[in-house]
Design a protein around this motif. Structure first.
Motif, PDB file in Angstrom:
ATOM      1  N   SER A  51       0.848  -1.197   0.000  1.00 24.10           N
ATOM      2  CA  SER A  51       0.000   0.000   0.000  1.00 24.10           C
ATOM      3  C   SER A  51       0.877   1.237   0.000  1.00 24.10           C
ATOM      4  N   SER A  52       0.301   2.286  -0.535  1.00 25.16           N
ATOM      5  CA  SER A  52       1.031   3.548  -0.589  1.00 25.16           C
ATOM      6  C   SER A  52       0.041   4.679  -0.799  1.00 25.16           C
ATOM      7  N   HIS A  53       0.470   5.878  -0.457  1.00 24.18           N
ATOM      8  CA  HIS A  53      -0.312   7.072  -0.803  1.00 24.18           C
ATOM      9  C   HIS A  53       0.145   7.627  -2.134  1.00 24.18           C
ATOM     10  N   ARG A  54       1.265   7.081  -2.654  1.00 22.98           N
ATOM     11  CA  ARG A  54       1.922   7.772  -3.763  1.00 22.98           C
ATOM     12  C   ARG A  54       1.979   6.947  -5.039  1.00 22.98           C
ATOM     13  N   MET A  55       1.378   7.516  -6.076  1.00 20.05           N
ATOM     14  CA  MET A  55       1.328   6.856  -7.388  1.00 20.05           C
ATOM     15  C   MET A  55       2.725   6.547  -7.902  1.00 20.05           C
ATOM     16  N   GLU A  56       3.680   7.429  -7.629  1.00 24.60           N
ATOM     17  CA  GLU A  56       5.010   7.220  -8.237  1.00 24.60           C
ATOM     18  C   GLU A  56       5.661   5.923  -7.736  1.00 24.60           C
ATOM     19  N   HIS A  57       5.433   5.568  -6.457  1.00 21.38           N
ATOM     20  CA  HIS A  57       6.003   4.310  -5.963  1.00 21.38           C
ATOM     21  C   HIS A  57       5.369   3.120  -6.680  1.00 21.38           C
ATOM     22  N   VAL A  58       4.064   3.193  -6.809  1.00 26.17           N
ATOM     23  CA  VAL A  58       3.323   2.093  -7.411  1.00 26.17           C
ATOM     24  C   VAL A  58       3.692   1.959  -8.889  1.00 26.17           C
TER      25      VAL A  58
END
Ligand code: ATP
Length: 230
Positions: free
Chosen positions: A185-192
């Motif tokens: 899980s993440s808040h950030r699109m760039e990681h995904v």
């Protein structure tokens, strides 16, 4: 393959996860994106059987998730759960022995991962003496040390400096390349975007969009995704 079908969780009258469905084929890395309170942690806790669901079905390789299966699952909880009074080596030995690892394997894997995460000098230090970022690395090692075939990571990169984010990303990629199925899980699109084949974007317990990253970006546009889902 992990299969989550129409799963719902209510806390009193509040619906935290609302008939959520998604699949993670074996060997895939799925990004679970969503803003604060979207329902990511609640979903993970239900997958792991740490929280009872109110409705829906969850299976892993066609079977309900039981204690026997959780031996093959690694979990990095958002609420980090280390014992501040233990030394790093003691903490990791404890976590690995819970997963049934043999002593010699535990020792070898601890040394490998401490070195890989550039924290070997912390091996005999107490957890409480480590920075938050280094504690996070230890917790991640605890989740991966038994080479799980399903790895669930709740915001693994939050609170880390950019150098350490890269270090952890490359380790997570390596584990995926070796065949593990991963959800993080993440808040950030760039990681995904950088890490995953597919993304599932959650908002108020529901899927806003699920699919191939490039397709999702084309369909919704990067800016809108961040506002709506993450
Ligand atoms: P974050 O990115 O902030 O960690 P999240 O997507 O992981 O958010 P959850 O922690 O799953 O979100 O929470 C979803 C919703 O459920 C939130 O509104 C939260 O307040 C609520 N919630 C979670 N656990 C409980 C609980 N034990 N009792 C009551 N409400 C809860």
């Amino acid at each position: 393959m992990l299969n989550v079908q129409n799963v719902t969780k209510q806390f009193g009258k509040f619906t935290a996860v609302d008939q959520l469905s998604f699949e993670v084929p074996s060997g895939e890395m799925l990004g679970f994106l969503g803003g604060n309170g979207a329902g990511k942690t609640t979903t993970f806790r239900m997958i792991l059987g740490l929280l009872e669901r109110d409705a829906g079905e969850i299976t892993y390789k066609g079977q309900p998730i039981t204690y026997a299966v959780t031996d093959h699952i690694g979990y990095l909880p958002e609420e980090r759960g280390l014992n501040p009074k233990l030394k790093v080596s003691e903490q990791l030995t404890y976590l690995a022995s819970l997963k049934g690892m043999k002593k010699a394997d535990i020792k070898r894997e601890i040394d490998y991962w401490l070195e890989r995460f550039e924290v070997t000098e912390n091996k005999e230090k107490k957890i409480e003496a480590l920075s938050k970022g280094n504690q996070q690395k230890i917790q991640l090692i605890g989740a991966i040390i038994h080479q799980p075939d399903l790895l669930i990571l709740d915001e693994p990169f939050s609170g880390l400096d950019p150098v350490n984010v890269e270090l952890l990303k490359s380790a997570v990629k390596e584990i995926n390349d070796k065949g593990a199925t991963i959800i993080f899980s993440s808040h950030r699109m760039e990681h995904v975007e950088e890490m995953c084949d597919r993304v599932c974007i959650l908002d108020r317990g529901k899927t806003v969009v699920e699919g191939n990253i490039q397709q999702v970006k084309q369909d919704f546009g990067r800016k809108e995704i961040i506002i709506r889902g993450a």
